[in-house]
Design a protein around this motif. Structure first.
Motif, mmCIF file in Angstrom:
data_model
loop_
_atom_site.group_PDB
_atom_site.id
_atom_site.type_symbol
_atom_site.label_atom_id
_atom_site.label_comp_id
_atom_site.label_asym_id
_atom_site.label_seq_id
_atom_site.Cartn_x
_atom_site.Cartn_y
_atom_site.Cartn_z
ATOM 1 N N ASN A 1 20.146 13.915 -51.015
ATOM 2 C CA ASN A 1 19.909 13.302 -52.316
ATOM 3 C C ASN A 1 20.873 12.135 -52.497
ATOM 4 O OD1 ASN A 1 17.909 15.168 -53.176
ATOM 5 N ND2 ASN A 1 19.517 16.651 -53.542
ATOM 6 N N LEU B 1 21.825 8.701 -55.055
ATOM 7 C CA LEU B 1 21.633 7.993 -56.317
ATOM 8 C C LEU B 1 21.507 6.503 -56.025
ATOM 9 C CD1 LEU B 1 24.166 9.734 -58.725
ATOM 10 C CD2 LEU B 1 21.674 9.902 -58.737
ATOM 11 N N LEU C 1 17.395 9.215 -58.609
ATOM 12 C CA LEU C 1 17.711 10.169 -57.548
ATOM 13 C C LEU C 1 16.625 10.090 -56.480
ATOM 14 C CD1 LEU C 1 19.610 12.445 -56.612
ATOM 15 C CD2 LEU C 1 18.098 14.042 -57.776
#
Length: 99
Positions: free
Chosen positions: A68, A70, A81
């Motif tokens: 993940n 950002l 995300l």
């Protein structure tokens, strides 16, 4: 209770060795490689194709790493995300002496 004891006793000669009549398999997998801390490289699709050409059967594909990150959308928006999936590939084929 005595039925369970009879069933266990009846199975005593089978042992854990596979029957010669049953096929035995060998297994391999290709997984993403970590190229830097927290950074991964996808499995090269040519390697998957090559495994098939060598007689390996693809039996499963599963996410190996979920990453993940950002990402900024701009000065006004919330960070976005982004999830990246790195897949692992699992193969099987008959053992060489049975092919």
């Amino acid at each position: 209770m005595s039925l369970a004891a009879v069933l266990v006793w009846a199975q005593r000669d089978r042992g854990i060795a596979p029957s010669r009549d049953l096929p035995t398999w060998e297994y391999r997998h290709l997984q993403p490689q970590e190229i830097a801390p927290g950074a991964y490289q996808q499995v090269d699709w040519n390697l998957v194709i090559s495994m098939g050409a060598q007689g390996w059967e693809l039996v499963n594909v599963t996410p190996w790493v979920l990453r993940n990150d950002l990402h900024q959308q701009g000065k006004e928006g919330e960070p976005k995300l982004v999830t990246q999936n790195y897949m692992a590939f699992y193969f099987k084929r008959l053992r060489a002496e049975q092919r």
